[in-house]
Design a protein around this motif. Structure first.
Motif, short mmCIF file in Angstrom:
data_model
loop_
_atom_site.label_atom_id
_atom_site.label_comp_id
_atom_site.label_asym_id
_atom_site.label_seq_id
_atom_site.Cartn_x
_atom_site.Cartn_y
_atom_site.Cartn_z
N GLU A 50 -25.84 -10.45 -8.50
CA GLU A 50 -26.85 -11.04 -7.61
C GLU A 50 -26.36 -12.37 -7.03
N PRO A 51 -26.62 -12.65 -5.78
CA PRO A 51 -26.28 -13.97 -5.23
C PRO A 51 -27.05 -15.08 -5.96
N LEU A 52 -26.48 -16.26 -5.94
CA LEU A 52 -27.14 -17.42 -6.53
C LEU A 52 -27.17 -18.54 -5.49
N HIS A 53 -28.33 -19.18 -5.37
CA HIS A 53 -28.48 -20.27 -4.40
C HIS A 53 -28.71 -21.58 -5.13
N VAL A 54 -27.96 -22.60 -4.73
CA VAL A 54 -28.10 -23.92 -5.34
C VAL A 54 -28.51 -24.91 -4.26
N TYR A 55 -29.59 -25.63 -4.52
CA TYR A 55 -30.09 -26.66 -3.59
C TYR A 55 -29.90 -28.01 -4.25
N TYR A 107 -19.77 -13.19 -7.87
CA TYR A 107 -21.04 -12.99 -7.14
C TYR A 107 -21.07 -14.04 -6.03
N ASP A 108 -21.96 -13.86 -5.06
CA ASP A 108 -22.03 -14.82 -3.95
C ASP A 108 -22.77 -16.08 -4.39
N LEU A 109 -22.12 -17.21 -4.16
CA LEU A 109 -22.68 -18.49 -4.57
C LEU A 109 -22.89 -19.33 -3.31
N TYR A 110 -24.15 -19.69 -3.04
CA TYR A 110 -24.46 -20.44 -1.82
C TYR A 110 -24.95 -21.84 -2.19
N PHE A 111 -24.41 -22.82 -1.52
CA PHE A 111 -24.90 -24.18 -1.71
C PHE A 111 -25.70 -24.61 -0.48
N HIS A 112 -26.85 -25.19 -0.74
CA HIS A 112 -27.68 -25.73 0.34
C HIS A 112 -27.75 -27.24 0.10
N GLU A 113 -26.90 -27.97 0.81
CA GLU A 113 -26.80 -29.40 0.54
C GLU A 113 -27.89 -30.17 1.29
#
Lengths: 301, 301
Positions: free
Chosen positions: A83-88, A110-116
Motif C-alpha cells: 500500500e502507498p504511504l503518505h507523509v505530511y 511501496y510508494d512513499l509520498y511526501f507532502h511538505e
C-alpha cells in the motif's frame, strides 16, 4: 473517533515514558500523528494494526516528534507493505528520510509520498470521503503545525416509519438520506425534514503540540469535540514555558475554554514532574473537562 | 574488558527484541558499538553510565545498526553534555545526522566529531594509552566494518622479592617494569627477566556484524580473546544467508575455529526463530566455546 496515545512525554525516550505519537481512528481509517523514537515498538505493544496506517502527520522536526519515522518506514518495507504511504510534515522531512534510506540502500518497495508543508496559514492538506485534515499553524522554536481532523457530515437518518406513512417509494430512500425533498407515490412533494432526522454532529479532533500559548489558533479549533494541547510545564515554571515556547497546563486550559471545546486532553509533560495529576489540577481551575494523556491510554471521542 | 549486550536481534525493533547495540568497557573507558533504534532506552534500562561514552563505532548504515544514533546525540545535548563525542562510521553518516539536527535547530552544545570511513583495507582508527581500535572490513550489502578492540600491553609485573635479592635500588623499579635491564647497587647489570614477570596477555575483542561468511577477516581477528560474529540464520536457511549476505551459525563457528579465538559470541538472530539455543547447537558442531548473546547479557572477557 478513537484516539490511542502511544507516547505523550516530552524530550528524550525513557523506559517508561515515550515521546510523542498517537493514532487516531476515524471510521476505520488509521492516522498516525507524530512519530518519536520507539513508536514502532509502541504500535506493537498496544496491538495497533499498523499496516492499516496510510497517512502520517508530523507536526515539527524536533527529535521527540519524528526520530521514529525512518524506522517505521523501513519496517513497513521489511514486512512487505504494498500500500502507498503518505507523509505530511515540514519542508525538509523528505530529504532527511530519503537520505537515510539511500545510505542503507534500503528503498521502499511501496510508494512513499511526501507532502511538505511550509504555509503559515491554515490549509486543508488531506481529504477523503470521510475526513478532512486542516493544519493549525502553531508557535514554537521551529516551524510547527497542529492538525484538525474533521469528520464529514454523515447522511441524514431516515425515519422509516414516517417515510412509510408519507408513502415514499423505497427507491427514493437514499435520495432522502442525502437531504432531498421527495415526491411520494401520490405525486405529492414531501419535505425532507418530515421523513429524516439530523445525523450525529460530525466530530472534530484538534492536535496542538508543540506550541507556546497562542490564541490565534482559537478560530480554527473552536467547538472541537476534543482538543489535545501540550502542557509541558506547571504554573511554577511559567517563565521556562515562555522561554522554550511551550505551554503550561493553565495556558492549555485557557485555550480550551476560549475555543469552547468539548474536552481537553493534556500531554507532553516535562520529565521533571513525578506527579502528572498536578497538570489536571491546575488546568481544572479554568476549564472543567480535563483529561490526562498517558502512554497506552485510549480515548473514545 | 566487559561487554554489555544492549540489543542483538536483526531487523526491526520489537517489544522484547532489540536491534544491535553493545557497550564495551576497557579499563574504565566505554565504547558504544552500533546504535539501533531505542539504544538510549536500553542504556538506561541496563543502567550504563552513558555520559561516560566518548566514542561510538557504527559498522554500517542499515537502520537496525544506526537509527538510534541521532536520538542519543540529541539526548546528550538535553542532558547538558560538555565532553566531546567522537563517531566513527561509513561515509555519509555525518550528513545524515547533521541534517536532522539542522532541521530541528538542535545543534549540540558539546563538540561532535565524525570520523568517516571508506577504506576497504584494515586500518587503525582509534588509539589511546590503553586501547587500539582497528577496522575489520566485512562483506555485506552495503559498506561495512567490524571493529577489533586491542588492549595495549600492560607494564611487566615486578617480582619484588627478586628485585630486593638482586639489590636493585627502589628508584629503578619503574624502569624495570618497562622492561629494561637494571644496574644494581653493586654496579652489576641485572637482566630484566630475573626481576620481572610477564604481564597478563592483552585482551582483544573482535566485533563482526553484519557479514556474509568471509574468511578474509581471519588474519585480522586471529587469537582474539572473544569474537562476536553475526549468525542471522540457521543451517536450514543457508541459501537465504548467502543471498542476503548474512552468516549462519555454522559459518560463524567456522570463522571462530580457523581464527583460533578464545570464545565465540553469536547474535543478530533473525526474528523467524523462536528458540535461539539452536544457534548454539549448530555452531558447537564446529567450535567448542560458543556463547549466545541476549539483550542485557554481560560478558566478562
Amino acid at each position: 473517533m478513537k484516539l490511542t496515545i502511544l507516547g505523550c512525554h516530552s524530550a528524550t525516550p525513557r523506559y517508561d515514558a515515550h515521546p510523542t505519537s498517537q493514532v487516531l481512528e476515524v471510521k476505520g481509517n488509521l492516522f498516525l500523528i507524530d512519530c518519536g523514537e520507539g513508536t514502532q515498538v509502541q504500535l506493537r505493544r498496544f496491538k495497533v494494526k499498523f499496516a492499516r496506517i496510510k497517512n502520517i502527520f508530523i507536526s515539527h522536526l524536533h527529535g521527540d516528534h519524528f526520530f521514529g519515522l525512518v524506522g517505521l518506514i523501513s519496517t513497513f518495507r521489511l514486512l512487505g507493505r504494498e500500500e502507498p504511504l503518505h507523509v505530511y510534515g515540514p519542508k525538509g522531512i523528505k530529504e532527511a528520510i530519503t537520505l537515510q534510506l539511500k545510505l542503507g540502500k534500503s528503498w521502499t518497495n511501496y510508494d512513499l509520498y511526501f507532502h511538505e508543508l511550509e504555509s503559515t496559514t491554515s490549509q486543508v492538506i488531506y481529504e477523503d470521503d470521510k475526513v478532512t485534515v486542516t493544519t493549525i499553524p502553531l508557535k514554537h522554536r521551529v516551524y510547527t503545525n497542529g492538525f484538525l481532523f474533521s469528520e464529514k457530515p454523515s447522511e441524514r437518518n431516515l425515519d422509516i416509519e414516517a417515510a412509510v406513512n408519507y408513502k415514499i417509494d423505497q427507491a427514493y430512500f437514499n435520495k432522502a438520506k442525502q437531504g432531498f425533498d421527495i415526491e411520494n407515490r401520490e405525486g405529492e412533494l414531501i419535505k425532507n425534514e418530515l421523513i429524516t432526522k439530523d445525523p450525529p454532529r460530525p466530530k472534530t479532533y484538534a492536535y496542538c503540540s508543540d506550541t507556546a500559548y497562542y490564541p490565534e489558533i482559537i478560530p480554527i479549533i473552536s467547538n472541537a469535540t476534543a482538543l489535545y494541547h501540550e502542557a509541558t510545564f506547571l504554573d511554577e515554571h511559567h517563565e521556562l514555558a515562555t522561554k522554550t515556547m511551550h505551554s503550561t497546563a493553565k495556558e492549555a486550559a485557557a485555550i480550551a475554554k476560549k475555543a469552547n471545546v468539548g474536552r481537553l486532553i493534556l500531554g507532553h509533560y516535562s520529565g521533571r514532574y513525578k506527579d502528572i495529576t498536578l497538570f489536571k489540577e491546575q488546568a481544572s481551575l479554568l476549564f472543567e473537562n480535563v483529561l490526562l494523556a498517558n502512554d497506552g491510554k485510549v480515548f473514545d471521542l
